[in-house]
Design a protein around this motif. Structure first.
Motif, PDB file in Angstrom:
ATOM      1  N   GLY A   1       9.896  38.066 -16.232  1.00 22.50           N
ATOM      2  CA  GLY A   1      10.319  39.458 -16.240  1.00 22.50           C
ATOM      3  C   GLY A   1      10.800  39.965 -17.585  1.00 22.50           C
ATOM      4  O   GLY A   1      11.154  41.136 -17.709  1.00 22.50           O
ATOM      5  N   GLN A   2      10.838  39.112 -18.596  1.00 19.35           N
ATOM      6  CA  GLN A   2      11.354  39.506 -19.900  1.00 19.35           C
ATOM      7  C   GLN A   2      10.501  40.579 -20.572  1.00 19.35           C
ATOM      8  O   GLN A   2      11.034  41.481 -21.205  1.00 19.35           O
ATOM      9  N   LEU A   3       9.199  40.468 -20.429  1.00 15.73           N
ATOM     10  CA  LEU A   3       8.319  41.451 -21.062  1.00 15.73           C
ATOM     11  C   LEU A   3       8.581  42.846 -20.494  1.00 15.73           C
ATOM     12  O   LEU A   3       8.722  43.813 -21.244  1.00 15.73           O
TER      13      LEU A   3
ATOM     14  N   MET B   1      -0.575  44.808 -21.014  1.00 16.64           N
ATOM     15  CA  MET B   1      -0.732  45.378 -19.665  1.00 16.64           C
ATOM     16  C   MET B   1      -0.789  44.268 -18.605  1.00 16.64           C
ATOM     17  O   MET B   1      -0.201  44.394 -17.533  1.00 16.64           O
ATOM     18  N   ASP B   2      -1.485  43.180 -18.918  1.00 18.48           N
ATOM     19  CA  ASP B   2      -1.562  42.057 -17.988  1.00 18.48           C
ATOM     20  C   ASP B   2      -0.181  41.447 -17.780  1.00 18.48           C
ATOM     21  O   ASP B   2       0.208  41.145 -16.647  1.00 18.48           O
ATOM     22  N   GLY B   3       0.570  41.278 -18.872  1.00 24.84           N
ATOM     23  CA  GLY B   3       1.918  40.719 -18.765  1.00 24.84           C
ATOM     24  C   GLY B   3       2.852  41.615 -17.975  1.00 24.84           C
ATOM     25  O   GLY B   3       3.643  41.144 -17.149  1.00 24.84           O
TER      26      GLY B   3
ATOM     27  N   ARG C   1       5.814  40.656  -8.861  1.00 25.35           N
ATOM     28  CA  ARG C   1       6.285  39.386  -8.313  1.00 25.35           C
ATOM     29  C   ARG C   1       6.808  39.634  -6.907  1.00 25.35           C
ATOM     30  O   ARG C   1       7.683  40.472  -6.689  1.00 25.35           O
ATOM     31  N   VAL C   2       6.290  38.899  -5.946  1.00 31.17           N
ATOM     32  CA  VAL C   2       6.741  39.007  -4.567  1.00 31.17           C
ATOM     33  C   VAL C   2       7.874  38.012  -4.378  1.00 31.17           C
ATOM     34  O   VAL C   2       7.667  36.802  -4.470  1.00 31.17           O
TER      35      VAL C   2
END
Length: 79
Positions: free
Chosen positions: A2-4, A56-58, A65-66
């Motif tokens: 989640g940092q990005l 964008m992918d990151g 995230r589930v």
């Protein structure tokens, strides 16, 4: 992790607050990208399209995230 997504959100907030008044370096977003994608670890010139695609992918991975999968009941073909 989640940092990005967090660093990107911080960058956008800084840009919005500055309203074009002063330059905002995207160093923290670049640092997170360099950790996740080693081709961006150096300061050599990189392909902007590849950077944006991986960004964008990151972001997609960070934001989708589930944490808890909801239960769904599967019905049979009879209804």
């Amino acid at each position: 992790s989640g940092q990005l997504a967090l660093q990107y959100a911080t960058l956008l907030q800084q840009l919005r607050r500055s309203m074009g008044g002063s330059p905002i370096p995207p160093a923290t977003v670049r640092a997170v990208m360099a950790k996740q994608y080693e081709q961006f670890a150096s300061y050599q010139q990189q392909d902007a399209q590849e950077f944006l695609s991986l960004l964008m992918d990151g972001l997609h991975e960070d934001l989708n995230r589930v944490l808890e999968k909801p239960y769904t009941q599967i019905t049979d073909s009879n209804g």
